[in-house]
Write a protein that holds these residues in place. Sequence first.
Motif, PDB file in Angstrom:
ATOM      1  N   ASP A  29       5.230  -0.132   2.024  1.00 49.21           N
ATOM      2  CA  ASP A  29       5.224   1.149   1.331  1.00 49.21           C
ATOM      3  C   ASP A  29       5.934   0.947  -0.013  1.00 49.21           C
ATOM      4  O   ASP A  29       7.148   0.693  -0.048  1.00 49.21           O
ATOM      5  CB  ASP A  29       5.957   2.198   2.165  1.00 49.21           C
ATOM      6  CG  ASP A  29       5.852   3.599   1.567  1.00 49.21           C
ATOM      7  OD1 ASP A  29       5.788   3.703   0.329  1.00 49.21           O
ATOM      8  OD2 ASP A  29       5.842   4.573   2.340  1.00 49.21           O
ATOM      9  N   THR A  54       6.852   2.991  -2.196  1.00 49.07           N
ATOM     10  CA  THR A  54       7.824   4.041  -2.519  1.00 49.07           C
ATOM     11  C   THR A  54       9.180   3.740  -1.905  1.00 49.07           C
ATOM     12  O   THR A  54      10.221   3.809  -2.567  1.00 49.07           O
ATOM     13  CB  THR A  54       7.325   5.412  -2.025  1.00 49.07           C
ATOM     14  OG1 THR A  54       6.052   5.692  -2.619  1.00 49.07           O
ATOM     15  CG2 THR A  54       8.316   6.503  -2.400  1.00 49.07           C
ATOM     16  N   THR A  55       9.181   3.387  -0.638  1.00 46.90           N
ATOM     17  CA  THR A  55      10.433   3.123   0.070  1.00 46.90           C
ATOM     18  C   THR A  55      10.811   1.651   0.063  1.00 46.90           C
ATOM     19  O   THR A  55      11.941   1.307   0.421  1.00 46.90           O
ATOM     20  CB  THR A  55      10.314   3.583   1.533  1.00 46.90           C
ATOM     21  OG1 THR A  55       9.276   2.827   2.180  1.00 46.90           O
ATOM     22  CG2 THR A  55       9.980   5.063   1.610  1.00 46.90           C
ATOM     23  N   THR A  78       0.842  -1.192   0.000  1.00 48.43           N
ATOM     24  CA  THR A  78       0.000   0.000   0.000  1.00 48.43           C
ATOM     25  C   THR A  78       0.870   1.231   0.000  1.00 48.43           C
ATOM     26  O   THR A  78       2.030   1.208   0.407  1.00 48.43           O
ATOM     27  CB  THR A  78      -0.904   0.024   1.247  1.00 48.43           C
ATOM     28  OG1 THR A  78      -0.070   0.054   2.392  1.00 48.43           O
ATOM     29  CG2 THR A  78      -1.814  -1.184   1.303  1.00 48.43           C
ATOM     30  N   SER A  79       0.299   2.346  -0.436  1.00 48.48           N
ATOM     31  CA  SER A  79       1.077   3.581  -0.481  1.00 48.48           C
ATOM     32  C   SER A  79       1.443   4.056   0.903  1.00 48.48           C
ATOM     33  O   SER A  79       2.506   4.609   1.125  1.00 48.48           O
ATOM     34  CB  SER A  79       0.295   4.662  -1.221  1.00 48.48           C
ATOM     35  OG  SER A  79      -0.945   4.897  -0.575  1.00 48.48           O
ATOM     36  N   THR A  80       0.572   3.846   1.869  1.00 45.66           N
ATOM     37  CA  THR A  80       0.892   4.172   3.261  1.00 45.66           C
ATOM     38  C   THR A  80       0.268   3.134   4.154  1.00 45.66           C
ATOM     39  O   THR A  80      -0.719   2.503   3.810  1.00 45.66           O
ATOM     40  CB  THR A  80       0.329   5.553   3.680  1.00 45.66           C
ATOM     41  OG1 THR A  80      -1.099   5.508   3.612  1.00 45.66           O
ATOM     42  CG2 THR A  80       0.847   6.659   2.781  1.00 45.66           C
ATOM     43  N   ALA A  81       0.875   2.944   5.329  1.00 42.85           N
ATOM     44  CA  ALA A  81       0.321   1.974   6.264  1.00 42.85           C
ATOM     45  C   ALA A  81      -1.052   2.405   6.734  1.00 42.85           C
ATOM     46  O   ALA A  81      -1.931   1.592   6.962  1.00 42.85           O
ATOM     47  CB  ALA A  81       1.261   1.809   7.466  1.00 42.85           C
ATOM     48  N   GLN A  95       5.997  -1.317   6.609  1.00 42.35           N
ATOM     49  CA  GLN A  95       5.586  -0.297   7.560  1.00 42.35           C
ATOM     50  C   GLN A  95       4.996  -0.899   8.829  1.00 42.35           C
ATOM     51  O   GLN A  95       5.201  -0.396   9.924  1.00 42.35           O
ATOM     52  CB  GLN A  95       4.549   0.626   6.904  1.00 42.35           C
ATOM     53  CG  GLN A  95       5.071   1.400   5.708  1.00 42.35           C
ATOM     54  CD  GLN A  95       6.122   2.412   6.098  1.00 42.35           C
ATOM     55  OE1 GLN A  95       5.954   3.175   7.038  1.00 42.35           O
ATOM     56  NE2 GLN A  95       7.233   2.423   5.368  1.00 42.35           N
ATOM     57  N   ASN A 127       2.085  -4.854   5.547  1.00 41.57           N
ATOM     58  CA  ASN A 127       1.811  -3.600   4.852  1.00 41.57           C
ATOM     59  C   ASN A 127       3.122  -2.973   4.390  1.00 41.57           C
ATOM     60  O   ASN A 127       3.970  -2.620   5.206  1.00 41.57           O
ATOM     61  CB  ASN A 127       1.058  -2.644   5.777  1.00 41.57           C
ATOM     62  CG  ASN A 127      -0.223  -3.272   6.300  1.00 41.57           C
ATOM     63  OD1 ASN A 127      -0.988  -3.844   5.532  1.00 41.57           O
ATOM     64  ND2 ASN A 127      -0.438  -3.186   7.611  1.00 41.57           N
TER      65      ASN A 127
END
Length: 596
Positions: free
Chosen positions: A194, A196-197, A18-21, A201, A192
């Motif tokens: 991220d 991007t990184t 996911t893009s953020t947790a 998370q 979960n």
Amino acid sequence: CNQLSTATSTSTSTATATSTATSTENKNNSKHISLDTNDTVAATNSNKTNKPKIIIIGAGPSGLFCALSLAKTQSCTPILLERGQPVESRGKDIGALINRKKMNTESNFAFGEGGAGTWSDGKLTTRIGRNSGAVRQVLETFVTYGAPSKILVDGSPHLGTDNLVRLLRNMRDDIRKLGGQIYFGTKMTNINIDPTTQEVQSVNVQYKKSLERNTSKQNYDIGNEDIENSIFKSEKGNNDDIFTIHGDAFVLATGHSARDVYEGLYKAGIKLEPKGFAAGFRVEHPQKIINQIQYGNEWGRHVHSGKSTTDSENLAHFLESDKNNHDHEDHNSHNDHEGILPVPSYRLATDKAFDGEMNRGAYSFCMCPGGQVVPASTDPNEVCVNGMSFSRRDSKWANSALVVTINPDDPILIPYREKYGVLAGIQFQRDMEICAAKMGGGNFTVPVQRLVDFVRNVPSTSAPSSSYRLGTKPSPCHEIYPKEMTVALQDALLNHFENKMPGFICEDGLLHGVETRTSSPVRVCRDRESMKAIGLDNLYPAGEGAGFAGGIVSAAVDGIVVADAILDQYNLVEISKESDNDNRSESKIKSVGFTY
């Protein structure tokens, strides 16, 4: 029976990127948890702020030794999450399965504190160097927590389930005293990531009430005094909830029976690769027969287990053998001998088990002298068996797995690879277990076949007594596996194993179906130097379930190696004791990876 299952594989656990947790947490309606290192479980000397939080999933040998190694440094907070129950509650769940056929799918012979090896023979043999510093460190740690000191000098050391239970409770207490945290009934349901990184998370976990017994022998609920205000504080009356737990690094130390974890990793795009494994049956003989084969008629009668009924039965067997052989004069000479012999084991192997097209490997595995056959299933619709022994090894039976190797590119797996890809081996195992369950008639009844019938492809119509307590059914076990595997095992028995141990194929030799979980059929790919999962910056696969170990000791060593990698990653090595650094350095010199 040996046809590819057409049922779609389902998973109770998924991992998502996911893009953020936070977005994942909201989507799953889970509670956000911020781990508090001031948890009352932790020792007062660990109440420092900003220490890295290391989430360890799985309390088998790898997870436990990783947590212990990290906790000893006082430089980070290891948080150990185990889907199963602590050994004292797990023992009750196993008792319910054995006596009432009531299965707890999260607390059984496979899941719970200590992993699958807790209710096994507790073998401490390893292929990674008996006298290496890392292996000695593991053995000495076992002794520190209650194992008999003889394991440091025995050629084939073993603990036995009874010793393991006591040892695990002592280790649990010490990890907590050192500032670590341990939570049972805590099943990972989501990882979960991220994108991007490329960092993990958080993990989502499903928490169920668990029960421990503290050192004063009083029961306490893991959800009350010590942990009530900690990470699993939930709404009143709700003992089954979903939580999201954040950390700095994550260690994946689940066992290879956690098939839902593999399926979740696969869906998340985490790199996996197939690895070789083996499958077959568990064979059981009366221990007296193994005594006779291994020690001969002259000395086999002097085997002493310490259990009067077992030893009396053994002596009676030899007296009857003397009578049948009209060897009275020779028998009198036997009485001149004085001595007590230990209960013998055996080891069989060949790489020339011909399957009709090519040679395969076939071997005995996890031989349990004076042991019993136990259910290793984690689903009531599947049948899988294993063997175990207590420390005295004094039952009247001996058992061992008899298995055939399956390579990642094996022709047997072609239809599975086409449908399931890298998870082909897992689905193969599942199909064989479902087939065995159907052949046994359900309700954990195990299909059995005499060895003399198996090698002739004749269904058994009767069976000798068995140590397996949930019921057996005489069956055509030679029909369970693909023909190539059956032919290879028959060839190994007739042309190799019987030559090495004359009398092994006998009326009382009984195959139990099936033994499929010898090792993981999947490996979670990781970098050899950093120990991180390929493509992820803070996920560390470890132990047998991840495909990097093959037993209690090698899994424990792998946990130590992963702990060392984490300490390096966060520049925490200098905080640890100098006496531990030598062991770390030596353990990293040589890979503990285990392959067939």
